[in-house]
Structures are given as C-alpha cells and as structure tokens.
Write a protein that holds these residues in place. Structure first.
Motif, PDB file in Angstrom:
ATOM      1  N   GLN A 140       0.866  -1.178   0.000  1.00 33.68           N
ATOM      2  CA  GLN A 140       0.000   0.000   0.000  1.00 33.68           C
ATOM      3  C   GLN A 140       0.902   1.228   0.000  1.00 33.68           C
ATOM      4  N   LYS A 141       0.898   1.988  -1.074  1.00 30.16           N
ATOM      5  CA  LYS A 141       1.808   3.126  -1.188  1.00 30.16           C
ATOM      6  C   LYS A 141       1.105   4.483  -1.214  1.00 30.16           C
ATOM      7  N   ASN A 142      -0.200   4.507  -1.443  1.00 30.85           N
ATOM      8  CA  ASN A 142      -0.877   5.788  -1.600  1.00 30.85           C
ATOM      9  C   ASN A 142      -0.724   6.692  -0.385  1.00 30.85           C
ATOM     10  N   THR A 143      -0.964   6.158   0.801  1.00 28.91           N
ATOM     11  CA  THR A 143      -0.832   6.972   2.017  1.00 28.91           C
ATOM     12  C   THR A 143       0.611   7.410   2.205  1.00 28.91           C
ATOM     13  N   LEU A 144       1.554   6.512   1.945  1.00 31.99           N
ATOM     14  CA  LEU A 144       2.971   6.853   2.074  1.00 31.99           C
ATOM     15  C   LEU A 144       3.349   7.998   1.136  1.00 31.99           C
ATOM     16  N   LYS A 145       2.851   7.960  -0.106  1.00 31.36           N
ATOM     17  CA  LYS A 145       3.140   9.024  -1.071  1.00 31.36           C
ATOM     18  C   LYS A 145       2.555  10.356  -0.610  1.00 31.36           C
ATOM     19  N   GLU A 146       1.360  10.310  -0.037  1.00 29.19           N
ATOM     20  CA  GLU A 146       0.715  11.545   0.436  1.00 29.19           C
ATOM     21  C   GLU A 146       1.452  12.140   1.635  1.00 29.19           C
ATOM     22  N   GLU A 147       1.863  11.297   2.567  1.00 30.10           N
ATOM     23  CA  GLU A 147       2.548  11.786   3.771  1.00 30.10           C
ATOM     24  C   GLU A 147       3.996  12.168   3.504  1.00 30.10           C
ATOM     25  N   LYS A 148       4.591  11.586   2.501  1.00 23.82           N
ATOM     26  CA  LYS A 148       5.976  11.718   2.067  1.00 23.82           C
ATOM     27  C   LYS A 148       6.928  11.918   3.240  1.00 23.82           C
ATOM     28  N   TYR A 149       7.782  12.902   3.187  1.00 21.01           N
ATOM     29  CA  TYR A 149       8.780  13.135   4.237  1.00 21.01           C
ATOM     30  C   TYR A 149       8.315  14.187   5.233  1.00 21.01           C
ATOM     31  N   ASP A 150       7.056  14.552   5.184  1.00 16.29           N
ATOM     32  CA  ASP A 150       6.504  15.629   6.011  1.00 16.29           C
ATOM     33  C   ASP A 150       6.379  15.198   7.477  1.00 16.29           C
ATOM     34  N   LEU A 151       7.243  15.722   8.311  1.00 18.31           N
ATOM     35  CA  LEU A 151       7.256  15.356   9.731  1.00 18.31           C
ATOM     36  C   LEU A 151       5.982  15.771  10.460  1.00 18.31           C
ATOM     37  N   ASN A 152       5.200  16.658   9.871  1.00 15.51           N
ATOM     38  CA  ASN A 152       3.939  17.091  10.475  1.00 15.51           C
ATOM     39  C   ASN A 152       2.806  16.105  10.208  1.00 15.51           C
ATOM     40  N   ARG A 153       3.015  15.167   9.303  1.00 13.87           N
ATOM     41  CA  ARG A 153       1.946  14.246   8.917  1.00 13.87           C
ATOM     42  C   ARG A 153       2.100  12.849   9.482  1.00 13.87           C
ATOM     43  N   HIS A 154       3.232  12.560  10.117  1.00 14.55           N
ATOM     44  CA  HIS A 154       3.446  11.249  10.739  1.00 14.55           C
ATOM     45  C   HIS A 154       4.508  11.392  11.821  1.00 14.55           C
ATOM     46  N   ASN A 155       4.649  10.360  12.643  1.00 10.97           N
ATOM     47  CA  ASN A 155       5.606  10.405  13.752  1.00 10.97           C
ATOM     48  C   ASN A 155       6.843   9.554  13.519  1.00 10.97           C
ATOM     49  N   ASP A 156       7.003   9.011  12.321  1.00  4.59           N
ATOM     50  CA  ASP A 156       8.150   8.148  12.036  1.00  4.59           C
ATOM     51  C   ASP A 156       9.412   8.977  11.825  1.00  4.59           C
ATOM     52  N   PRO A 157      10.566   8.472  12.283  1.00  3.02           N
ATOM     53  CA  PRO A 157      11.822   9.148  11.965  1.00  3.02           C
ATOM     54  C   PRO A 157      12.102   9.060  10.469  1.00  3.02           C
ATOM     55  N   VAL A 158      12.662  10.126   9.912  1.00  2.00           N
ATOM     56  CA  VAL A 158      13.009  10.180   8.493  1.00  2.00           C
ATOM     57  C   VAL A 158      14.474  10.589   8.382  1.00  2.00           C
ATOM     58  N   TYR A 159      15.176   9.934   7.475  1.00  3.29           N
ATOM     59  CA  TYR A 159      16.560  10.287   7.175  1.00  3.29           C
ATOM     60  C   TYR A 159      16.610  10.798   5.738  1.00  3.29           C
ATOM     61  N   VAL A 160      17.531  11.737   5.480  1.00  5.92           N
ATOM     62  CA  VAL A 160      17.627  12.358   4.161  1.00  5.92           C
ATOM     63  C   VAL A 160      19.077  12.334   3.693  1.00  5.92           C
ATOM     64  N   LEU A 161      19.242  12.141   2.389  1.00  7.65           N
ATOM     65  CA  LEU A 161      20.549  12.248   1.751  1.00  7.65           C
ATOM     66  C   LEU A 161      20.540  13.567   0.990  1.00  7.65           C
ATOM     67  N   LEU A 162      21.085  14.602   1.632  1.00  9.28           N
ATOM     68  CA  LEU A 162      21.066  15.945   1.041  1.00  9.28           C
ATOM     69  C   LEU A 162      22.088  16.040  -0.086  1.00  9.28           C
ATOM     70  N   PRO A 163      21.826  16.911  -1.074  1.00  7.03           N
ATOM     71  CA  PRO A 163      22.776  17.075  -2.187  1.00  7.03           C
ATOM     72  C   PRO A 163      24.158  17.474  -1.664  1.00  7.03           C
ATOM     73  N   GLY A 164      25.180  16.814  -2.199  1.00 10.11           N
ATOM     74  CA  GLY A 164      26.552  17.118  -1.810  1.00 10.11           C
ATOM     75  C   GLY A 164      27.017  16.451  -0.529  1.00 10.11           C
ATOM     76  N   GLU A 165      26.112  15.798   0.180  1.00 10.62           N
ATOM     77  CA  GLU A 165      26.485  15.113   1.424  1.00 10.62           C
ATOM     78  C   GLU A 165      26.869  13.673   1.116  1.00 10.62           C
ATOM     79  N   SER A 166      27.703  13.095   1.956  1.00 12.35           N
ATOM     80  CA  SER A 166      28.177  11.741   1.701  1.00 12.35           C
ATOM     81  C   SER A 166      27.347  10.670   2.395  1.00 12.35           C
TER      82      SER A 166
END
Length: 186
Positions: A140-166
């Motif tokens: 089921q991906k629809n809810t995941l796509k809607e919530e995306k990386y938005d910390l205001n929409r869920h309580n899960d920890p999110v990690y990001v690979l920012l441009p230029g970071e290793s």
C-alpha cells in the motif's frame, strides 16, 4: 472475479479494445512469455517513477535495500520535492534494530555501490510495524506518497541524503523547511 469492490473491478477492465465484445483485466503486472504456454512475472507496471530524467523501478530498489543485513523489509515510492522535476526516491524501512543503531555510512556506501545515483532513495522513513499490503499482497503506497517526508503528517523518523552530502542524516523540521523553500538543489 477481480476486486471485492465492483467499481474498482470495472475500472480495471478494458472493453472493446481489439474487437467488439472483448474484455481484458488490467492487473498492472508485466508478464513475459517463456514458451510452452507459460508466463513469467517481470514487474509491476505502475511501480516506477521518474527522477533526474531516468525511470526508477521500485521493485529493483526494494530488492537492493532488502539485501542490506540491517533491513527487514522495504517499500519504495516516489515523492515530489518542490522546485524539482519528477519524483525523488523514498523508502519506508522496517529494521532489525533501533534506527539509532543502524550503520548509516555502511548503508549509504552499499547503496552507492549497488544502485545508479538517480535510483538511490533521497529519503528513508523508519517504521516499527509491518508494511501494509492489499488483499493481493501488493504494498500500500498511496498513504505513504501523500505523507511523504513531512514530519507534520506522521511520527516516524526520516533520514535524508542531502545534495553534496556523503551520507544520510536525520531529517529535522529546519532541514524540511529548507527543502520546502528550495534551499537544497536536488
């Protein structure tokens, strides 16, 4: 028989395509004829997204992620980032340990070794529950796509690979605000 929801079933049936009265049930699966009246599953047709001008197969990225020893299960999908074309890769991960104990540099090195740069997920969402599936065991991906990386929409920890970071770093409200404001060039 199709789906339990008759309207969903009807939407998946293409009628009168080649000749009057024919019907074809669009499962969304790509199959290969392997001869002897047998077919082989290849991929889900709807399970791709475009990022940096390239098509990314979610199934292939999931297989690579699931090959990393600290990951139990993954679901990959594309999410929109303001000011970019296409969809950035994001994965929901279920881990075999707390996310604070994951070897993030090793995971990043593994992904860079196994995937082309455009297919490496930009965001990793950590969950402690199993990945939700449909009655036919598709993720089921629809809810995941809607919530995306938005910390205001869920309580899960999110990690990001920012441009230029290793490597991956924990997404904070400040970094999220910078992404939304276009301060990072993905």
């Amino acid at each position: 028989d199709g789906y339990t929801d008759k309207d969903k079933t009807e939407k998946a049936i293409f009628r009168d395509v080649f000749k009057k009265g024919d019907a074809w049930f669009n499962t969304g699966d790509m199959m290969r004829d392997i001869g002897f009246r047998h077919a082989q599953f290849v991929d889900r047709l709807g399970d791709t997204f475009r990022w940096k001008g390239e098509n990314v197969s979610t199934t292939e990225v999931e297989q690579i992620l699931d090959g990393f020893e600290q990951i139990v299960e993954s679901v990959v999908y594309g999410v929109e980032i303001p000011g970019t074309n296409g969809r950035a890769g994001m994965a929901e991960l279920r881990l075999d340990r707390p996310h604070e104990e994951v070897d993030w540099p090793a995971l990043c090195a593994y992904l860079k070794r196994e995937l082309p740069p455009y297919a490496i997920p930009v965001f990793l969402r950590i969950t402690d529950h199993g990945v939700e599936t449909t009655g036919t065991f598709k993720h089921q991906k629809n809810t995941l796509k809607e919530e995306k990386y938005d910390l205001n929409r869920h309580n899960d920890p999110v990690y990001v690979l920012l441009p230029g970071e290793s490597g991956y770093q924990r997404l904070t409200p400040e970094i999220q605000a910078g992404i939304e404001a276009g301060r990072y060039r993905f």
